[in-house]
Design a protein around this motif. Sequence first.
Motif, PDB file in Angstrom:
ATOM      1  N   GLU A   1      31.494  58.483  22.872  1.00 55.23           N
ATOM      2  CA  GLU A   1      32.828  58.908  23.265  1.00 55.23           C
ATOM      3  C   GLU A   1      32.811  59.684  24.582  1.00 55.23           C
ATOM      4  OE1 GLU A   1      35.773  58.281  21.845  1.00 55.23           O
ATOM      5  OE2 GLU A   1      34.820  56.984  20.366  1.00 55.23           O
TER       6      GLU A   1
ATOM      7  N   ASP B   1      38.732  55.769  32.047  1.00 56.49           N
ATOM      8  CA  ASP B   1      39.946  55.109  31.575  1.00 56.49           C
ATOM      9  C   ASP B   1      39.925  53.613  31.840  1.00 56.49           C
ATOM     10  OD1 ASP B   1      40.917  57.524  30.726  1.00 56.49           O
ATOM     11  OD2 ASP B   1      42.233  57.854  32.461  1.00 56.49           O
TER      12      ASP B   1
ATOM     13  N   TYR C   1      36.393  52.223  29.414  1.00 57.76           N
ATOM     14  CA  TYR C   1      36.128  52.440  27.993  1.00 57.76           C
ATOM     15  C   TYR C   1      36.664  51.316  27.110  1.00 57.76           C
ATOM     16  CZ  TYR C   1      35.710  54.717  23.465  1.00 57.76           C
ATOM     17  OH  TYR C   1      35.385  55.007  22.167  1.00 57.76           O
ATOM     18  N   GLU C   2      37.934  50.948  27.262  1.00 57.32           N
ATOM     19  CA  GLU C   2      38.523  49.921  26.398  1.00 57.32           C
ATOM     20  C   GLU C   2      37.878  48.547  26.585  1.00 57.32           C
ATOM     21  OE1 GLU C   2      40.469  50.114  23.808  1.00 57.32           O
ATOM     22  OE2 GLU C   2      40.479  52.299  24.012  1.00 57.32           O
TER      23      GLU C   2
ATOM     24  N   LYS D   1      34.612  48.681  24.819  1.00 52.57           N
ATOM     25  CA  LYS D   1      34.816  48.726  23.366  1.00 52.57           C
ATOM     26  C   LYS D   1      35.084  47.318  22.812  1.00 52.57           C
ATOM     27  CE  LYS D   1      37.640  51.076  19.871  1.00 52.57           C
ATOM     28  NZ  LYS D   1      38.759  52.039  19.659  1.00 52.57           N
ATOM     29  N   LYS D   2      35.955  46.565  23.492  1.00 47.75           N
ATOM     30  CA  LYS D   2      36.261  45.204  23.055  1.00 47.75           C
ATOM     31  C   LYS D   2      35.044  44.298  23.153  1.00 47.75           C
ATOM     32  CE  LYS D   2      41.175  45.389  24.274  1.00 47.75           C
ATOM     33  NZ  LYS D   2      42.248  44.856  25.164  1.00 47.75           N
TER      34      LYS D   2
END
Length: 588
Positions: free
Chosen positions: A76, A135, A138-139, A142-143
């Motif tokens: 995180e 920003d 990260y996403e 994650k995907k």
Amino acid sequence: MRDNRICWGVICQVESASASRDAMFRNSDWGSEGDEGVMHGAFDKTTPVGGTVRDLFEATPKENISKVFLEDKLFETWYYGRTVLIGDACHKFLPSAGQGAVNAMQDAVILANCIYEMGEATPENITAVFKEYYDERYEPVKKMMAKSRFMALVMYGTTFKERMFRHIIVNWVPSSTKFKQYLKDTVYRPQASFLDYVENHGTSEVLPQKPSRRYAEEKAVAKGSAMALDAKIMPVFEQLGLLDELLAISLPCKGINILDPELKLMTGLDFKDYKKRTGYEMAMFVRPRLHRLLLSHIPSEKVIFSKKVVSLEQNEQGVTLAMSDGTTVHGDILVGADGTYSGVRQGLFKNLDKEGLLPASDKEELSMGHLCMVGTTNPVDPEKYPCVSDDRALFQRVIEGGDPHTWHTVNVCDNKICWGIILQIDSAAASRDAMFRLSDWGSEGDEGVMSGAYDKVAPTGGLVRDLFDATPEEEISKVFLEEKLFKTWYHGRTVLIGDACHKFLPSAGQGAVNALQDAVILANCIYEMGEATPENITAAFKEYYNERYEPVKKMMAKSRFMALIMYGMVGAFLPFSDIEESEEAAIL
């Protein structure tokens, strides 16, 4: 693989976390006892390339064999304070989808882009940049980790559920569907914002990338077309260790030809003996490439963009610049190297005029008699334009008697052609009117300059129109060919160099050379100056002015004479080998 080699791998699924840790300790060193747990179940299995796994193992040098634990974790926390993580340090992928290295490199690209736009390295700016990087990354990470984890279940799984997944995907899902799903991940292709973007070479969709404001500004600074540097400045590039880099972006110039509209030679200058006589080639290149070369050798923190000088104040303590964004800059010495419409010169002259110290001639506007449009084509076909296959540049200008237009071409590196059109203006009033009408580039802006030469034959082949059409709009510039030698070059702690104090016509290609010579002489004078007292500064500036003013004055007269020849008059052919040190010969 190339070199007739085969990469191989064996994966052993561990039943539990505790078993994984136990295996980690037992296999901590590679050796015969270390390979047993991993290898024994697959050692005698048949491989897709033929033979057994044992055969590949025995054909592999021990130093080329590695064992690793396939671990998976998305942290995180990616940054704090001045520290930031990328790659496996913040997201460890399983290798099942082959995305670990790709995502680590994408991290590096996005982080570099954010830092490039950062500005001053304050704690606030650093935190903002790291957050922007986090920003953006990260996403997507994650995907991709979820997809990678699913791929691992399919490719490595041994439980009933995992084997059922594998059976369905392998046997029931069409290959075309699997390929489409794979392509979906390729739409995200971040590029370095501080380099020219690479166009999409395929037919699949690519997500658009936000353009870099800073890079756009830097590119805007680096406008221009063909440019030449000669022996009068080459020794400095050699001293700085930049000569080889300069020559790498250049072609040696073999001559200058002045042609009639039928492309017959009227006069010219042959440079075949130039290197023999001077020790250096005359280098011909595209101006933005020199800009990038010089910029690459300056620490990025030394260059600040998007600053416009509003005013300056100087006293015995120093000089202060006020910028349009409300910031100020203070220093001991201010060097105005900011071009024809120098904000530094305007601020200096405004103060001098108030004090009654500005000569009347320095209040007059620059002389302006020509409009000029220049550009650099994209790489062109050597079959259509054979000149680009030549390893030496040839500058060629076409003159048509009684026509206010002249046009020129020169082949440069990378199969490109630099071109230009010059339109002579009848009067100063017409020049000023044209300046307002052509203040912005557009269809109405090119008409006055282009119409008289658009369908003329270009020395490189084809028409001028063809070169214009082969040139990206951002590679086209229009400029006014102005000329003026100011009498005031310095006052107090402020000094001017280059176009800020002497604007050359480009006819003899001496504007940049003389600007660079200014910089060299000024640097020499400051180097010898000692303490930066007002008296020492004035003495250094006076020494610089005394050494440079007369040579610049003479070169400007020669440049003006060359303009008469190249923009409308006819001279006589003069081979370089016949040139002597006479006033007339030196003009050419």
